[in-house]
Design an enzyme around this catalytic site. Sequence first.
Site, PDB file in Angstrom:
ATOM      1  N   ARG A  23      25.293  20.408 -19.416  1.00  0.00           N
ATOM      2  CA  ARG A  23      25.177  20.602 -17.966  1.00  0.00           C
ATOM      3  C   ARG A  23      24.561  19.412 -17.255  1.00  0.00           C
ATOM      4  NH1 ARG A  23      21.116  25.019 -17.668  1.00  0.00           N
ATOM      5  NH2 ARG A  23      20.381  23.815 -19.436  1.00  0.00           N
ATOM      6  N   GLN A  47      -0.356   9.644  -2.381  1.00  0.00           N
ATOM      7  CA  GLN A  47       0.780   9.288  -1.523  1.00  0.00           C
ATOM      8  C   GLN A  47       1.980   8.942  -2.396  1.00  0.00           C
ATOM      9  OE1 GLN A  47      -0.168   6.464   1.609  1.00  0.00           O
ATOM     10  NE2 GLN A  47       1.877   5.597   1.551  1.00  0.00           N
ATOM     11  N   LYS A  71      -0.517   2.256  -8.820  1.00  0.00           N
ATOM     12  CA  LYS A  71       0.844   2.732  -8.561  1.00  0.00           C
ATOM     13  C   LYS A  71       1.524   3.124  -9.858  1.00  0.00           C
ATOM     14  CE  LYS A  71       1.439  -0.304  -4.577  1.00  0.00           C
ATOM     15  NZ  LYS A  71       2.103  -1.505  -4.065  1.00  0.00           N
ATOM     16  N   TYR A 131       7.455   5.397  -5.953  1.00  0.00           N
ATOM     17  CA  TYR A 131       6.131   5.139  -6.496  1.00  0.00           C
ATOM     18  C   TYR A 131       5.086   6.064  -5.913  1.00  0.00           C
ATOM     19  CZ  TYR A 131       5.925   1.802  -2.509  1.00  0.00           C
ATOM     20  OH  TYR A 131       5.991   1.198  -1.280  1.00  0.00           O
ATOM     21  N   ASP A 167       6.801 -11.851   2.905  1.00  0.00           N
ATOM     22  CA  ASP A 167       6.761 -12.303   1.512  1.00  0.00           C
ATOM     23  C   ASP A 167       7.010 -13.809   1.398  1.00  0.00           C
ATOM     24  OD1 ASP A 167       6.167  -9.736   0.767  1.00  0.00           O
ATOM     25  OD2 ASP A 167       8.192  -9.246   0.083  1.00  0.00           O
TER      26      ASP A 167
END
Length: 192
Positions: A23, A47, A71, A131, A167
Amino acid sequence: MRVLETEIPGVLIVEPQLFGDARGSFVETHRQETYAAAGIAPEGFVQDNLSLSRGGVLRGLHYQWPNPQGKLVQVLTGEVFDVAIDIRVGSPTYGKWIGAQLSGENRRQLYVPPGFAHGFAVLSESALFAYKCTAYYDPSADRGVAWDDPEIAIAWPIAAPELSAKDRAAPRLAEIPKEKLPIYVPPTGSRL
């Protein structure tokens, strides 16, 4: 669940157990008591986040200071090269990094403890990245390290990644004032 230690103490690769039949399949992606017993966020997570990125995107290297975040990261669909860098001042592994291939297929997770910078590069056409965080996101504490810092020398598997303006402008680790970096605290019972 299988937990694999890496060369940097505290950074762990997790291989959850997959149950499958004709399945489909089932995998438990987090159970507080089991993960805490393995040394993963014993204080818990507060969170959850999802990030969708197209192929060739590199996100990172991000960290939060003060109020660092641990994390637990995983890929739901697609594939990424995920990286954790120790940026804790005074750490025996300061400036060292760990990289791991995470994908929807291998279902691996990487635990990035508080005090580390984190980033990933998308290797597939797109990737849905999930995350869990040990602290809330704090925009005033949002910081970064240059993804291509030559002193860290991450072996990214993509040569010319797509980056955000933030970044692209991130400083090298050596350029960041020490007061804007986490401090290493030796584990209890350590001789350091």
